[in-house]
Design an enzyme around this catalytic site. Structure first.
Site, PDB file in Angstrom:
ATOM      1  N   GLU A 178      60.852 -13.005  16.260  1.00 18.38           N
ATOM      2  CA  GLU A 178      60.691 -13.639  17.582  1.00 18.38           C
ATOM      3  C   GLU A 178      59.276 -14.163  17.815  1.00 18.38           C
ATOM      4  O   GLU A 178      59.074 -15.153  18.511  1.00 18.38           O
ATOM      5  CB  GLU A 178      61.050 -12.642  18.695  1.00 18.38           C
ATOM      6  CG  GLU A 178      62.530 -12.319  18.815  1.00 18.38           C
ATOM      7  CD  GLU A 178      62.963 -11.130  17.975  1.00 18.38           C
ATOM      8  OE1 GLU A 178      62.232 -10.761  17.010  1.00 18.38           O
ATOM      9  OE2 GLU A 178      64.025 -10.566  18.268  1.00 18.38           O
ATOM     10  N   GLY A 181      67.807 -10.560  17.299  1.00 21.86           N
ATOM     11  CA  GLY A 181      68.943  -9.859  17.897  1.00 21.86           C
ATOM     12  C   GLY A 181      69.928  -9.345  16.855  1.00 21.86           C
ATOM     13  O   GLY A 181      70.642  -8.365  17.098  1.00 21.86           O
ATOM     14  N   GLU A 185      68.540  -6.165  15.791  1.00 21.50           N
ATOM     15  CA  GLU A 185      68.698  -5.252  16.937  1.00 21.50           C
ATOM     16  C   GLU A 185      70.157  -4.802  17.074  1.00 21.50           C
ATOM     17  O   GLU A 185      70.424  -3.645  17.416  1.00 21.50           O
ATOM     18  CB  GLU A 185      68.204  -5.943  18.207  1.00 21.50           C
ATOM     19  CG  GLU A 185      66.684  -6.105  18.196  1.00 21.50           C
ATOM     20  CD  GLU A 185      66.163  -7.055  19.269  1.00 21.50           C
ATOM     21  OE1 GLU A 185      66.731  -8.151  19.417  1.00 21.50           O
ATOM     22  OE2 GLU A 185      65.193  -6.696  19.948  1.00 21.50           O
ATOM     23  N   ALA A 244      69.464 -13.906  18.427  1.00 20.26           N
ATOM     24  CA  ALA A 244      70.022 -14.521  19.628  1.00 20.26           C
ATOM     25  C   ALA A 244      70.011 -16.035  19.420  1.00 20.26           C
ATOM     26  O   ALA A 244      69.244 -16.548  18.598  1.00 20.26           O
ATOM     27  CB  ALA A 244      69.176 -14.143  20.838  1.00 20.26           C
TER      28      ALA A 244
END
Ligand code: CAA
Length: 259
Positions: free
Chosen positions: A133, A110, A113, A67
């Site tokens: 993260e 992300g 993911e 992200a």
């Protein structure tokens, strides 16, 4: 289908469509707009009769490095609650046609993911997977703690989530996270081969079969995803999140205080 941060080729080859994530300078960091574009493109491709299988890829350096940290840095927990970015992820997960991730370079946070949200993953031999993260003072929020654990088992998933370490394509394949490792330069070609094989099948059977496999995979998952989501938001109430993201942007080591 023209977008700012993705390139979509609905008629890439035979009944195979291609989506290329396209923020190369930011290693394809997944900002909110990119994710909205991806959701929109997948919804449109889902409706096209001449598309039976969809490949998502990045570039040589990165599938996606997570992200967008710069976009998240200043957010608090309630901002995130209102932005509700995971509604977009939920829609992507509901794509009816088979999704193949063709991964070169980094698939982190992300990005990992997103690859795991796809139905199958092919990777070039230099690809790296991870959930870093924790180094930002937060934790995965788009399914990482759930899908990685289901794929790798508790011990390995815990190691990756708690240390932020990466694993290479070969290890990811041996441990069942991905389908196949191929030479870097053949990654997209091999994904297309697989997609074409799938695209030959009955679209109805494909949809029903995909739905059925996901049902087996996902039962019990929802509770975990909601739990994870609340805790992800809660990370943004901490000083360590601010410090972790600030340090990333300033290119220095963060000093976490556990507050
Ligand atoms: N968000 C925003 N920008 C990012 C980014 C990210 N996730 N990852 C890389 N970039 C940017 C860098 O800031 C840099 O931009 P500038 O040139 O403007 O400084 C550019 O992309 C190139 O990156 P690096 O110079 O850092 O490249 P590198 O080869 O030295 O390192 C890397 C590559 C190891 C992937 C490193 O960029 C990195 O650690 N990125 C962050 C990975 C990460 O922590 N991802 C998780 C994000 S949080 C998340 O995903 C939450 C969730 O679950 C939903």
């Amino acid at each position: 289908m023209t977008y700012e941060f993705i390139i979509v080729e609905p008629a890439f080859q035979d009944k195979v469509a291609l989506i290329r994530l396209n923020r190369p300078k930011e290693l394809n960091a997944l900002n909110l707009q990119l994710m909205l574009e991806l959701k929109d493109a997948l919804k449109s491709l889902d409706q096209l009769e001449n598309v039976s299988c969809i490949i998502i890829t990045g570039n040589e350096q990165a599938f996606a490095a997570g992200a967008d940290i710069k976009q998240m840095e200043s957010k608090n927990a309630i901002d995130l609650l209102h932005i509700d970015q995971f509604e977009t992820w939920d829609q992507i997960r509901k794509t009816k046609k088979p999704l193949i991730a063709a991964v070169n370079g980094f698939a982190l946070g992300g990005g990992c993911e997103l690859a795991m949200t796809c139905d199958m993953i092919l990777a070039g031999e230099s690809a790296k997977f991870g959930q870093p993260e924790i180094k930002l003072g937060i934790m995965p929020g788009a399914g990482g703690t759930q899908r990685l654990t289901k794929a790798l088992g508790k011990a390995k998933a815990m190691e990756l989530v708690l240390t932020g370490r990466f694993i290479g394509a070969h290890e990811a394949c041996e441990r069942g996270l991905i389908n196949q490792v191929v030479p870097d330069e053949l990654c997209l070609d091999e994904a297309v081969k697989l997609a074409k094989e799938i695209a030959q099948m009955s679209p109805v059977a494909l949809q029903l079969a995909k739905e059925s496999v996901l049902k087996a995979f996902e039962s019990g998952l929802q509770e975990g995803l909601y739990f994870e989501r609340k805790n992800f938001y809660l990370c943004f109430a901490s000083d360590d999140q601010k410090e972790g993201m600030k340090a990333f942007v300033e290119k220095r080591k963060p000093e976490f205080k556990g507050k």
